[in-house]
Design a protein around this motif. Sequence first.
Motif, mmCIF file in Angstrom:
data_model
loop_
_atom_site.group_PDB
_atom_site.id
_atom_site.type_symbol
_atom_site.label_atom_id
_atom_site.label_comp_id
_atom_site.label_asym_id
_atom_site.label_seq_id
_atom_site.Cartn_x
_atom_site.Cartn_y
_atom_site.Cartn_z
ATOM 1 N N HIS A 1 -4.787 -8.685 -9.956
ATOM 2 C CA HIS A 1 -4.203 -7.056 -9.895
ATOM 3 C C HIS A 1 -2.854 -6.791 -9.284
ATOM 4 O O HIS A 1 -2.134 -6.232 -9.925
ATOM 5 N N PHE B 1 -16.618 -4.387 -3.238
ATOM 6 C CA PHE B 1 -15.872 -4.993 -4.297
ATOM 7 C C PHE B 1 -16.185 -6.710 -4.325
ATOM 8 O O PHE B 1 -15.569 -7.356 -4.750
ATOM 9 N N LYS C 1 -14.388 -4.914 -13.588
ATOM 10 C CA LYS C 1 -13.388 -4.229 -13.282
ATOM 11 C C LYS C 1 -13.328 -3.732 -11.719
ATOM 12 O O LYS C 1 -12.244 -3.816 -10.982
ATOM 13 N N ILE D 1 -7.289 5.244 -0.247
ATOM 14 C CA ILE D 1 -7.867 3.961 -0.361
ATOM 15 C C ILE D 1 -7.981 3.921 1.304
ATOM 16 O O ILE D 1 -9.255 3.409 1.837
ATOM 17 N N ILE E 1 -13.409 -8.230 -6.756
ATOM 18 C CA ILE E 1 -12.520 -9.109 -6.527
ATOM 19 C C ILE E 1 -12.817 -10.398 -6.205
ATOM 20 O O ILE E 1 -13.855 -10.723 -5.578
ATOM 21 N N ASN F 1 1.641 2.072 -3.421
ATOM 22 C CA ASN F 1 0.235 2.394 -4.260
ATOM 23 C C ASN F 1 0.191 3.927 -4.524
ATOM 24 O O ASN F 1 0.045 4.642 -3.161
ATOM 25 N N LEU G 1 0.890 -1.155 0.139
ATOM 26 C CA LEU G 1 -0.277 0.012 0.107
ATOM 27 C C LEU G 1 0.866 1.317 0.035
ATOM 28 O O LEU G 1 0.450 2.154 -0.650
ATOM 29 N N LEU H 1 -2.540 5.567 -4.886
ATOM 30 C CA LEU H 1 -3.791 5.939 -4.079
ATOM 31 C C LEU H 1 -3.705 5.417 -2.795
ATOM 32 O O LEU H 1 -4.883 5.378 -2.084
ATOM 33 N N LEU I 1 -8.745 2.847 -11.226
ATOM 34 C CA LEU I 1 -9.513 1.626 -10.564
ATOM 35 C C LEU I 1 -8.488 0.438 -10.618
ATOM 36 O O LEU I 1 -8.586 -0.235 -9.498
ATOM 37 N N ASP I 2 -7.467 0.564 -11.430
ATOM 38 C CA ASP I 2 -6.575 -0.473 -11.192
ATOM 39 C C ASP I 2 -5.621 -0.309 -9.945
ATOM 40 O O ASP I 2 -5.653 -1.316 -9.145
ATOM 41 N N HIS I 3 -5.223 0.837 -9.759
ATOM 42 C CA HIS I 3 -4.651 1.155 -8.531
ATOM 43 C C HIS I 3 -5.573 0.832 -7.398
ATOM 44 O O HIS I 3 -5.111 0.192 -6.220
ATOM 45 N N LEU I 4 -6.797 1.094 -7.448
ATOM 46 C CA LEU I 4 -7.708 0.984 -6.254
ATOM 47 C C LEU I 4 -7.835 -0.452 -6.064
ATOM 48 O O LEU I 4 -7.823 -0.800 -4.882
ATOM 49 N N LEU I 5 -7.872 -1.294 -7.211
ATOM 50 C CA LEU I 5 -8.167 -2.540 -6.798
ATOM 51 C C LEU I 5 -6.874 -3.164 -6.321
ATOM 52 O O LEU I 5 -7.006 -4.422 -5.442
ATOM 53 N N THR I 6 -5.815 -2.872 -7.011
ATOM 54 C CA THR I 6 -4.565 -3.441 -6.375
ATOM 55 C C THR I 6 -4.441 -3.174 -4.819
ATOM 56 O O THR I 6 -4.228 -3.902 -3.990
ATOM 57 N N GLY I 7 -4.769 -1.970 -4.494
ATOM 58 C CA GLY I 7 -4.861 -1.747 -2.836
ATOM 59 C C GLY I 7 -5.864 -2.610 -2.228
ATOM 60 O O GLY I 7 -5.316 -2.950 -1.172
ATOM 61 N N ILE I 8 -6.833 -2.643 -2.693
ATOM 62 C CA ILE I 8 -8.161 -3.426 -1.810
ATOM 63 C C ILE I 8 -7.312 -4.903 -1.884
ATOM 64 O O ILE I 8 -7.409 -5.554 -0.907
ATOM 65 N N GLU I 9 -6.652 -5.397 -2.703
ATOM 66 C CA GLU I 9 -6.545 -6.620 -2.885
ATOM 67 C C GLU I 9 -5.424 -6.936 -1.863
ATOM 68 O O GLU I 9 -5.189 -7.789 -1.088
#
Lengths: 195, 727
Positions: free
Chosen positions: B498, A90, A188, A66, A191, A60, A57, A62, B481-489
């Motif tokens: 991601h 998600f 998109k 997040i 997950i 990252n 993170l 963002l 969204l890519d970054h967001l999803l990576t973060g959530i993962e």
Amino acid sequence: MGSRASTLLREEEIEEIKKETGFSHSQITRLYSRFTSLDKGENGTLSREDFQRIPELAINPLGDRIINAFFPEGEDQVNFRGFMRTLAHFRPIEDNEKNKNPTASEPLNSRSNKLLFAFRLYDLDRDDKISRDELLQVLRMMVGVNISDEQLGSIADRTIQEADTNGDSCISFQEFIKVLEKVDVEQKMSIRFLH
Amino acid sequence: MAELGSARRLPRFGFLLMLLLLPAGSALEEPHHRTNGSATHKKAFPVLDFNYEHVRIPFEISLWILLALFMKLGFHIIPRVSHVVPESCLLIFVGLLVGGIIKAMHDKAPILDTKLFFLYLLPPIILDAGYFLPIRLFTENLGTILVFAVVGTLWNAFFIGGMMFAICQIEVAHLGGVSLLSCLLFGSIVSAVDPVAVLAVFEEIHINELLYILVFGESLLNDAVTVVLYHLFEEFSHAGSVTMGDAFLGVLSFLVVSLGGILAGVVYGIVGAFTSRFTSHSRVIEPLFVFLYSYMAYLSAEVFHLSGIMSLIACGVVMRPYVEANISHKSYTTIKYFLKMWSSVSETLIFIFLGVSTVEGPHNWNWLFVVFTLVLCLVSRVLGVVGLTFIINKFRIVKLTKKDQFIVAYGGLRGAIAFSLGFLLPDDETKHMFLTAIITVIFFTVFVQGMTIRPLVELLAVKRKKESRRSINEEIHTQFLDHLLTGIEDICGHYGHHHWKDKLTRFNENYVKKWLISGERSAEPQLISFYNKLEMKQAMMLVESNSSARLPTFASAASLQNVQPKEAAPRRAIPSISKTREEEIRKILRANLQKTRQRLRSYSRHDLFMDPFEDNMSEVRFRKQQVDMERRMSHYLTVPAKRQETPSVRKVWFEPEHKVHTYDLDDGESPAGLSFRPKPRPPEGVDLVDEDTPQNTNQGTAQPGQEEKLKPSCCLSDPGPNTEEEA
């Protein structure tokens, strides 16, 4: 620490979370163990530092936003309910959910709620509009330091120009939805792990 | 009606003429040789000689290619037919005709020789497909595609082979001589979905991208399975028996073939990308590197019996992002056009030859065998798709619906690969029977399924391809969204799609790009390069469409990595444009906003999106524009108009001496700012100034000094001619 986990997460709580978010029993327990592993302070809530301890993170772009999205307005701690509530956005959309009772409130992982979540990440001041500055901030985070302000500014201008239909130089939520109508948001922003 | 008739007649006449020349040529040689034999007396010096044998082979090849091209022309002149019947069918039909004519003249027709097919005709098509493969979609659905390709093909092969063996056991058929292994070999040949046929049919029906990538990806990836199965069964049918060890070796062989093929492709791709880093001084040969490296990858894989198709795809996929960052715009266009051209011609030739070979080849028609083959192919395909989808849907986020399944099953066309593989079989009675059956299956799938899939798609209201241009919004938000999803993962602790993609991207940015991309473009974020492409396109369109209107000021913001942060540069007063003019310009821009040059996302063989750089009409307008501007500018001291683009630029530069220079630049200078607010301009920024304002003179004097600075600050890697370019 298994015993602690089972005492802190009661069955009623699991049921409530299940109803609110739609996660299954096994998922909730799985995510609870993740929650506890992140919770170094062992007080049943997560603080911002707990999140920042996750190495990926930190790199990252963002990351901070997040993390902030997990914490409700003005608070510094998030409990398991809040954690699950955010993650529920998600969850992949199920086919059977699409036929649900239309009068029931929209599930957290519906398309528009997913988009609203993303929108809120842009729109920090919660005025339901993405202004040029907010857009610039996000662009700056994604693009890095080498690009000049001017160039970023023109990208932001162009972006707003494309999306803005009512001419207020900001992107409202409706315009945001419209721009992303061609993007397959259901896929998109889901997950599979959370299925 | 008359034109239609004559148009129809013309190609026919054309190739009839050509065909007549072939035997005529061979006939005319005879007298020539005879005269040489009796060379005792002096003969007159031959003023005009006829020696056909000398050029026979290239001549005939050219004639065949010309025939193919005439057919393509012909079909598009007759719109009604081409709408109903897919081109592949028409081409096979033409091939049948030509084959019939040749046979009627008792001449030996060229057949679809296996070597010709695999070494010359197939690679361009695969390279074209692989180079323009939509990577994102492909990797997102990779699991599904692999399951269909590997498990599906295996199922098909064994089911068809096994059932055919059972059929052969029936007394009535007199097919007792066909062994199990032969049947399995046959099954493996006829089970593979063919990329050429799929491409030919699918690109005409404009189906949605998910289905396209599923069927097409399957047809590409099943090559490895087909190769392994084919060689396996061929070996075994010689050996006669199969042991467990052999089966294990088969599995191992599959892994080696597929992974080895991919590895070979990746290696060549990296070498190709690395080479393109140094080609800045010889732009003309750049496209050749791309083609040759890819072809070498294919051939190298074939040397070791690895999967040549996968090698080719891997090479194209790996090479593309780096090569495109390095090469000039003209090279990019050349590559695009040549690939489309070659693959188009190849495909046409393949289908025509298929028709010719059908007429030519020795046939052994066995009703039972052929009919059952056909039926079993369809049945096994349907069963395979339905069964596999059931399993796959448990793992997919976006499930495959019944409609999707139907299209995937129905789109499993067989084509020339099956025929060529069949041709490789040892020559005996069973071979002819197999070939006949294969040809029947091919014909059935191409004709029946090919013709009916379009109405079925419309009937079932299957989602069609979205004709959308990628806007900057989509680009930004998708990355977001890519970054967001990576973060959530990461928060979930889940190493999903991601996560790995992010890791790969990061690895790419930090290490690979530095090695493989020349100059400053190596550090350019993807968003910026995307944006620059949009901008330059828009700028070009603005110039073209704005022929009589006054030209706006272009404030050129600091270029990419050539950032000379000379914000302290003297603030030049930009003449302000009136409000109405600004509105007008905005309107024009907004209108042209959609017509941006984009990376070629279409899989179509026939369409290349209109690109103002290549479009002749805009070229003509542009030149006219230049002349007009030159005339107008001659009254005032000049302001060079800088339209920049990445990677290469056609820069129109006006000099005080009224000469128009065009340069090709290869630099990543951004044309950025299309805002009309006055901004400080760095020295490179130059603008077209409003003619009426008197401030021109001030700026004019500043220009000459600036002109010298312009030259060294840009990398003129493809220096165009200094004088006015001829159109």
